[in-house]
Design an enzyme around this catalytic site. Structure first.
Site, short mmCIF file in Angstrom:
data_model
loop_
_atom_site.label_atom_id
_atom_site.label_comp_id
_atom_site.label_asym_id
_atom_site.label_seq_id
_atom_site.Cartn_x
_atom_site.Cartn_y
_atom_site.Cartn_z
N HIS A 61 0.87 -1.17 0.00
CA HIS A 61 0.00 0.00 0.00
C HIS A 61 0.91 1.23 0.00
O HIS A 61 1.59 1.51 1.00
CB HIS A 61 -0.91 0.00 1.23
CG HIS A 61 -1.85 -1.17 1.25
ND1 HIS A 61 -2.23 -1.81 2.41
CD2 HIS A 61 -2.48 -1.82 0.23
CE1 HIS A 61 -3.05 -2.80 2.11
NE2 HIS A 61 -3.22 -2.82 0.80
N GLU A 91 1.66 3.82 2.88
CA GLU A 91 2.23 3.38 4.15
C GLU A 91 3.75 3.47 4.09
O GLU A 91 4.49 2.48 4.07
CB GLU A 91 1.75 1.95 4.44
CG GLU A 91 0.22 1.90 4.57
CD GLU A 91 -0.36 0.50 4.58
OE1 GLU A 91 0.42 -0.49 4.58
OE2 GLU A 91 -1.59 0.38 4.58
N HIS A 98 3.62 -3.31 6.77
CA HIS A 98 2.55 -2.36 6.50
C HIS A 98 2.49 -1.28 7.58
O HIS A 98 3.19 -1.33 8.58
CB HIS A 98 1.20 -3.08 6.48
CG HIS A 98 0.95 -3.91 5.26
ND1 HIS A 98 0.15 -3.50 4.24
CD2 HIS A 98 1.42 -5.14 4.93
CE1 HIS A 98 0.11 -4.44 3.31
NE2 HIS A 98 0.89 -5.45 3.70
N GLU A 141 2.56 -4.81 11.20
CA GLU A 141 1.92 -3.50 11.14
C GLU A 141 2.59 -2.52 12.10
O GLU A 141 3.02 -2.89 13.19
CB GLU A 141 0.44 -3.62 11.51
CG GLU A 141 -0.39 -4.52 10.61
CD GLU A 141 -0.87 -3.81 9.36
OE1 GLU A 141 -0.49 -2.64 9.14
OE2 GLU A 141 -1.64 -4.42 8.60
#
Length: 208
Positions: free
Chosen positions: A15, A18, A108, A182
């Protein structure tokens, strides 16, 4: 690169919005390429590492949040990637099929939870106690490595139909440990920094 036995893939920024994921990769690369770091030298002797610091360069250049130039969310393209709509995923997945995979870490940033955490993979059809043990071992090692990482706050595993995501598809295909790592967008509630929040420097430290 190296000629070690284990095949380790670490990918980031599927993504494009990010950017903290690519900062983590910068810290990781700096340490891995330090000729004076004994831990990195030992790791490179035992594993072959394949790193993709930015899986979505076209989306990054265009300032997109979650898609590539074709408008595709790459982390939903791993079950049916192709050279037209998701060439980035298709290229990496084909390389994985040539080498095999023992570990995948997909890096991410998360907009909701103010923590560093991994997303469990227990929803895949091929889930086994062995994979559960590998996942727990990875998380325990990262807890020891960095006080910024924790295992209390995360999301429940996705349903089996979520095999289009990178870690689900790779874990299912290669029967290996595959984790989504994350990081927060604003700050880590575990160790908040009121001046700079979750900064590029902290991303790099977590990666190193």
């Amino acid at each position: 690169g190296s000629s070690g036995g284990r095949k380790v893939y670490i990918i980031a920024r599927q993504h494009p919005g990010e950017s903290m994921a690519e900062w983590l990769m910068e810290g990781l690369l700096e340490r891995l390429t330090d000729p004076h770091d004994p831990t990195s030298r030992a790791l490179r002797s035992k594993a072959t590492l394949y790193l993709v610091p930015n899986m979505c360069p076209d989306g990054s250049v265009r300032g997109y949040l979650r898609t590539n130039a074709a408008g595709v969310n790459l982390n939903r393209a791993w079950e049916g990637s192709d050279t037209q709509s998701s060439p980035e995923v298709h290229c990496v997945l084909q390389h994985m099929k040539q080498t095999g995979v023992d570990l995948l870490v997909d890096v991410h940033g998360d907009e909701e939870l103010p923590y560093c955490f991994t997303i469990p993979n227990g929803g895949i059809p091929g889930w086994t106690p062995r994979l559960s043990s590998l996942e727990e071992g990875f998380n325990s090692a990262l807890v020891r490595h960095s006080p910024d990482f924790q295992t209390t706050h995360n999301y429940p595993f996705d349903p089996p139909e979520a095999l289009a995501a990178a870690t689900k598809q790779v874990a299912q295909l290669f029967d290996c440990c595959a984790l989504t790592l994350e990081m927060p967008f604003k700050d880590n509630a575990l160790l908040p920094d009121p001046e700079v929040g979750w900064s590029p420097a902290r991303c790099k430290r977590l990666g190193a």
